[in-house]
Scaffold this motif. Structure first.
Motif, mmCIF file in Angstrom:
data_model
loop_
_atom_site.group_PDB
_atom_site.id
_atom_site.type_symbol
_atom_site.label_atom_id
_atom_site.label_comp_id
_atom_site.label_asym_id
_atom_site.label_seq_id
_atom_site.Cartn_x
_atom_site.Cartn_y
_atom_site.Cartn_z
ATOM 1 N N GLU A 1 1.533 9.377 -5.826
ATOM 2 C CA GLU A 1 2.056 10.720 -5.606
ATOM 3 C C GLU A 1 3.014 11.136 -6.731
ATOM 4 O OE1 GLU A 1 3.814 10.533 -1.783
ATOM 5 O OE2 GLU A 1 1.905 10.539 -0.681
ATOM 6 N N GLN B 1 0.882 4.069 -2.826
ATOM 7 C CA GLN B 1 0.649 5.468 -2.476
ATOM 8 C C GLN B 1 1.762 6.351 -3.035
ATOM 9 O OE1 GLN B 1 0.273 6.133 1.730
ATOM 10 N NE2 GLN B 1 -0.080 8.332 1.514
ATOM 11 N N GLN C 1 0.824 -1.205 0.000
ATOM 12 C CA GLN C 1 0.000 0.000 0.000
ATOM 13 C C GLN C 1 0.860 1.259 0.000
ATOM 14 O OE1 GLN C 1 -2.462 -0.591 3.446
ATOM 15 N NE2 GLN C 1 -3.942 -1.878 2.379
ATOM 16 N N GLN C 2 1.970 1.245 0.730
ATOM 17 C CA GLN C 2 2.870 2.397 0.749
ATOM 18 C C GLN C 2 3.500 2.627 -0.629
ATOM 19 O OE1 GLN C 2 5.659 1.572 3.874
ATOM 20 N NE2 GLN C 2 4.175 1.928 5.531
#
Length: 258
Positions: A49, A45, A41-42
């Motif tokens: 970005e 993300q 998930q990081q």
């Protein structure tokens, strides 16, 4: 089993369950899987970005490209109108803008490379997480099946803490039954011998019982002697027993008549 022994047994069972829970590989596998999912998930993300920043630079570059072309058109129009000063100013701004566009293009290219790396990392990490999830579920299912088999085998073999408690309970029950049976037999013997007195009986009941036994024995002896003398049952009773369905009503009539 005493109360202290029973409490120790309960404490051991609870402690064993707590340790089993800590050593349970299924929980460790689930925790590792959750950590990998959070890492994925990081990465996603971060990819989002970077993609957002790249899109923002792309839009800014498109806007600067339109301005760059507009300044070129303005410089040409100014020369056609004989305004060399305006044409020079437009070209100077265009040259400055060109340097900004080059820097922005380099930044956009770097973000493209970073996006490609993040996409590759995200793909490989997602594949790893998916493979780990399959292996995790397989190991958990195998462990659960093995655990169930161990419990079933222990139950059949009569081992394990629970079965030990069952065996102890059965042993205590057998001891209590044996003690109660021995006590019942002992009290029967004491009552028969007269060593124990029936507190609910009437006064002198034991004397009356003994006299009744003596009377019964004497009556039996008398009937035996009469049978020996005559070779037949004693018919000297004033009310000999009747025959028929109501014959039982005459039983004991001689004694009651006396």
């Amino acid at each position: 089993m005493s109360n202290s022994s029973r409490m120790r047994s309960i404490f051991r069972r609870k402690t064993s369950r707590a340790l089993d829970k800590l050593d349970d590989p299924r929980e460790a596998l689930d925790e590792s899987y959750d950590q990998q999912v959070r890492m994925l998930q990081q990465v996603r993300q971060g990819l989002a970005e970077v993609a957002t920043a790249k899109k923002r630079i792309e839009l800014q570059g498109q806007e600067m490209g339109l301005r760059y072309q507009r300044l070129a058109n303005q410089a040409r129009d100014a020369m056609e109108q004989g305004r060399e000063d305006l044409a020079r100013a437009a070209l100077e701004r265009r040259a400055l803008l060109e340097g900004q566009v080059v820097a922005l293009r380099d930044q956009f290219s770097a973000l493209q490379q970073q996006t490609a790396r993040l996409q590759d990392n995200e793909r490989r990490l997602a594949e790893r997480v998916a493979a780990f999830r399959i292996e995790k579920e397989t190991i958990k299912a195998t462990y659960t099946a093995s655990e169930a088999q161990v419990k079933a085998n222990e139950a059949v073999a009569g081992i394990g803490s629970q079965m030990n408690d069952v065996g102890s309970s059965l042993a205590r029950a057998r001891d209590r039954v044996a003690q109660m049976q021995a006590r019942a037999a002992a009290t029967d013997d004491l009552l028969t011998s007269g060593a124990l007195q029936d507190l609910t009986a009437a006064p002198d009941a034991d004397l009356e019982r003994q006299l009744s036994e003596v009377t019964t024995k004497a009556d039996v002896e008398r009937q035996l002697q009469a049978m020996k003398a005559t070779g037949a049952p004693d018919r000297s009773q004033p009310n000999p027993p009747r025959e028929g369905p109501d014959a039982w009503l005459s039983i004991g009539g001689a004694q009651s008549g006396a």
